[in-house]
Design a protein around this motif. Sequence first.
Motif, PDB file in Angstrom:
ATOM      1  N   TYR A  96       0.843  -1.195   0.000  1.00 44.75           N
ATOM      2  CA  TYR A  96       0.000   0.000   0.000  1.00 44.75           C
ATOM      3  C   TYR A  96       0.876   1.242   0.000  1.00 44.75           C
ATOM      4  CZ  TYR A  96      -4.762  -1.690   0.424  1.00 44.75           C
ATOM      5  OH  TYR A  96      -5.984  -2.239   0.155  1.00 44.75           O
ATOM      6  N   THR A  97       0.533   2.224  -0.850  1.00 39.40           N
ATOM      7  CA  THR A  97       1.344   3.431  -0.979  1.00 39.40           C
ATOM      8  C   THR A  97       0.443   4.663  -0.959  1.00 39.40           C
ATOM      9  OG1 THR A  97       2.854   2.169  -2.375  1.00 39.40           O
ATOM     10  CG2 THR A  97       3.094   4.557  -2.426  1.00 39.40           C
ATOM     11  N   VAL A  98       0.848   5.650  -0.175  1.00 34.44           N
ATOM     12  CA  VAL A  98       0.132   6.926  -0.183  1.00 34.44           C
ATOM     13  C   VAL A  98       0.980   7.897  -0.997  1.00 34.44           C
ATOM     14  CG1 VAL A  98      -0.760   8.822   1.235  1.00 34.44           C
ATOM     15  CG2 VAL A  98      -0.856   6.453   2.082  1.00 34.44           C
TER      16      VAL A  98
ATOM     17  N   GLN B  23       4.124   1.752   9.967  1.00 36.50           N
ATOM     18  CA  GLN B  23       3.689   0.710  10.926  1.00 36.50           C
ATOM     19  C   GLN B  23       2.705  -0.267  10.267  1.00 36.50           C
ATOM     20  OE1 GLN B  23       2.137   3.060  14.085  1.00 36.50           O
ATOM     21  NE2 GLN B  23       4.192   3.691  14.739  1.00 36.50           N
ATOM     22  N   ARG B  24       2.009   0.217   9.230  1.00 31.69           N
ATOM     23  CA  ARG B  24       1.039  -0.668   8.557  1.00 31.69           C
ATOM     24  C   ARG B  24       1.641  -1.357   7.348  1.00 31.69           C
ATOM     25  NH1 ARG B  24      -4.450   2.570   9.803  1.00 31.69           N
ATOM     26  NH2 ARG B  24      -3.760   3.205  11.847  1.00 31.69           N
ATOM     27  N   GLY B  25       2.934  -1.227   7.188  1.00 33.98           N
ATOM     28  CA  GLY B  25       3.621  -1.931   6.101  1.00 33.98           C
ATOM     29  C   GLY B  25       3.641  -1.164   4.797  1.00 33.98           C
TER      30      GLY B  25
ATOM     31  N   CYS C 222      -3.835   8.489   5.445  1.00 35.44           N
ATOM     32  CA  CYS C 222      -2.782   7.636   6.046  1.00 35.44           C
ATOM     33  C   CYS C 222      -3.392   6.761   7.137  1.00 35.44           C
ATOM     34  CB  CYS C 222      -1.662   8.499   6.634  1.00 35.44           C
ATOM     35  SG  CYS C 222      -0.676   9.328   5.380  1.00 35.44           S
ATOM     36  N   ALA C 223      -4.278   7.382   7.938  1.00 38.20           N
ATOM     37  CA  ALA C 223      -4.877   6.642   9.061  1.00 38.20           C
ATOM     38  C   ALA C 223      -5.853   5.573   8.570  1.00 38.20           C
ATOM     39  CB  ALA C 223      -5.587   7.620   9.992  1.00 38.20           C
ATOM     40  N   SER C 224      -6.352   5.744   7.317  1.00 35.00           N
ATOM     41  CA  SER C 224      -7.351   4.777   6.806  1.00 35.00           C
ATOM     42  C   SER C 224      -6.699   3.527   6.210  1.00 35.00           C
ATOM     43  CB  SER C 224      -8.207   5.438   5.728  1.00 35.00           C
ATOM     44  OG  SER C 224      -7.444   5.559   4.524  1.00 35.00           O
ATOM     45  N   LEU C 225      -5.390   3.540   6.112  1.00 35.23           N
ATOM     46  CA  LEU C 225      -4.689   2.441   5.429  1.00 35.23           C
ATOM     47  C   LEU C 225      -4.845   1.114   6.181  1.00 35.23           C
ATOM     48  CD1 LEU C 225      -3.034   3.280   2.951  1.00 35.23           C
ATOM     49  CD2 LEU C 225      -0.987   2.811   4.286  1.00 35.23           C
TER      50      LEU C 225
ATOM     51  N   SER D 282      -3.634  -2.596   7.463  1.00 36.95           N
ATOM     52  CA  SER D 282      -2.326  -3.160   7.758  1.00 36.95           C
ATOM     53  C   SER D 282      -2.032  -4.245   6.716  1.00 36.95           C
ATOM     54  CB  SER D 282      -2.361  -3.751   9.163  1.00 36.95           C
ATOM     55  OG  SER D 282      -1.100  -4.200   9.504  1.00 36.95           O
ATOM     56  N   PHE D 283      -0.929  -4.100   5.998  1.00 38.86           N
ATOM     57  CA  PHE D 283      -0.584  -5.079   4.953  1.00 38.86           C
ATOM     58  C   PHE D 283       0.935  -5.175   4.934  1.00 38.86           C
ATOM     59  CE2 PHE D 283       0.218  -6.325   0.487  1.00 38.86           C
ATOM     60  CZ  PHE D 283      -0.592  -7.433   0.407  1.00 38.86           C
ATOM     61  N   ARG D 284       1.431  -6.068   5.777  1.00 41.50           N
ATOM     62  CA  ARG D 284       2.896  -6.120   5.927  1.00 41.50           C
ATOM     63  C   ARG D 284       3.525  -7.233   5.107  1.00 41.50           C
ATOM     64  NH1 ARG D 284       1.657  -3.963  11.185  1.00 41.50           N
ATOM     65  NH2 ARG D 284       0.699  -5.957  11.634  1.00 41.50           N
ATOM     66  N   ALA D 285       2.719  -7.809   4.197  1.00 40.97           N
ATOM     67  CA  ALA D 285       3.242  -8.904   3.382  1.00 40.97           C
ATOM     68  C   ALA D 285       4.336  -8.367   2.458  1.00 40.97           C
ATOM     69  CB  ALA D 285       2.107  -9.509   2.558  1.00 40.97           C
ATOM     70  N   GLY D 286       5.577  -8.426   2.904  1.00 41.43           N
ATOM     71  CA  GLY D 286       6.668  -7.822   2.140  1.00 41.43           C
ATOM     72  C   GLY D 286       6.928  -8.560   0.835  1.00 41.43           C
ATOM     73  N   VAL D 287       7.200  -7.804  -0.210  1.00 42.29           N
ATOM     74  CA  VAL D 287       7.439  -8.425  -1.514  1.00 42.29           C
ATOM     75  C   VAL D 287       8.921  -8.725  -1.686  1.00 42.29           C
ATOM     76  CG1 VAL D 287       7.574  -7.892  -3.957  1.00 42.29           C
ATOM     77  CG2 VAL D 287       5.475  -7.496  -2.731  1.00 42.29           C
TER      78      VAL D 287
END
Length: 504
Positions: free
Chosen positions: A429-431, A447-449, A492-495, A497-502
């Motif tokens: 996920y990218t802002v 913190q949310r990846g 940013c706060a709505s993101l 959590s998706f820490r599945a690193g590529v």
Amino acid sequence: MNSLAVRVVIVGAGPTGLTAATLLAQYGIESLVLERWEGVYPQPRAVHLDGEIRRILGRLGVGEEFDAVSRPALGLRLVDPNHRVLAQFDRDPTAGRNGYPEANLFDQPELEAILRRNLARYPEATVRGNAEVTDVIDEGDCVRVEFNDRSGGGIQSVRADYVFGCDGANSLVRGRIGGRMRDLRFQQRWLVVDIATTAELPHWDGVHQVCDPDRAATYMRIGKTRYRWEFRLLPGEDADDYRDLAALRRLLAPWLGDRRAQLVRVAEYTFRAQLADRWRKGRVFLLGDAAHLTPPFIGQGMGAGLRDAANLSWKLAGVLRAELPESVLDTYEQERRPHAHKMIRLAKLTGLTMTEGGELGNRLRGMVAPHLHHIPGLTRMVTSGESPPLRGSSLVAARRINDRLTGRLVPNDRMAHDQRVDDVVGGRYTVITRANPSTRDRDVVRQRGGVVVSAPRDSELYRWMRRGRASTIVVRPDGIVQSCQGNLSALCASLPSFRAGVRR
Ligand SMILES: Cc1cc2nc3c(=O)[nH]c(=O)nc-3n(C[C@H](O)[C@H](O)[C@H](O)COP(=O)(O)OP(=O)(O)OC[C@H]3O[C@@H](n4cnc5c(N)ncnc54)[C@H](O)[C@@H]3O)c2cc1C
């Protein structure tokens, strides 16, 4: 009977299955790909992919290898039976909004070999050839897949948390989930001819569609010495009438003349338009030709399968890592089915423009074709290289009336440090913001990846966001804009959590 257990079984090692396995492996998800044949299916079929699909190849890690064997095309030309130009849609052969040529010509077996070699780098994925799947049985908490080891091992079975049916047009998996192909009313028999010649054919270097109700045809150069023709077969004709080059010369004469050439392949195909009525049942999904079939006139069939894989893989990775709710899997069919349907409609429209109407049709085409670029979906697709936005799921729901960006693929523009947007997004996920992110915003996202970046002021990306009236956008791991409503800190706060690193 042996019984194994894996997280995901992928039925079919065509381009869709190989793409799905690679993307899952990049998220650390193990899969077993079961393929009926031992190696790559050797017959050429797909020859064109667009800039959006080239971006997916980049994510797989095969972009440069693909560029080395492919050929950028100048666009699409509609010509009349005498080869006079009716309309021309130019495409950027250098780098359009996707950062790559918008039309790329290639050889499908060559691409599949590249995809296979690349997949072998990932210990998470195993491709097993000579394994013909014979049954798929939902057992509630898992799915049992039975297959015949054609090299003599007999019937075996494997249990999986999820199954991807990437098993092509005659999909067994589709039948097992109770799915049926809905006929979208297009069926034509065509002859597909692949020729090799060292002679330089002096023609415009793009795709030519000959609009001729008597004998519609397609011509394009796909490699240094490789050329593709497709001719609509007349009633009573079949491929046996054109088994050798001597017989084909009559059809090829306007392009090839009497130059020396070698016939690589000639085959008859029935081009169809079909869409499966269901793409998922429980833990089993359909992807690629198993879910949709399109006539190849705008070269989008394989691309649709790669889009399916890119859409579903990150969602499943999130679910398997217990970071995303199971309900996110519903959004796969909600988003991909209408998109595939729109692309099939555009392909049908192009096909009918080429083939319908007799002599009157020829005259009408002469008047209408120069104005085809006014048809909304066709213009965007054929000239700007952008496929229709995703709609239909809660993930890409427009939250205000003039929301122009949600559901669209973010342009792959240049960012800081000579990176492109895709390098920055990199499957997370990218802002992206036109404002300055605070340390707190950055921390929340990290913190949310995810990652938060500023769009360079002088970039096309910045201008694209401004035209879309968005100061900040949330981009999903597959590059689709998920949201553009709200201020930077709120987004940013709505993101999730998706820490599945590529891992590339
Ligand atoms: C003439 C022609 C021109 C085309 N041109 C284009 C183009 O220019 N651009 C484009 O994007 N697309 C084009 N296409 C379409 C493209 O070739 C297909 O959409 C693409 O191959 C679909 O990929 P897939 O992986 O979904 O299915 P497939 O390529 O069909 O792969 C399915 C795999 O599953 C395996 N399989 C099937 N059943 C089983 C089983 N029971 N057990 C184990 N394995 C099984 C098969 O052996 C196969 O390897 C064209 C097609 C044709 C025919």
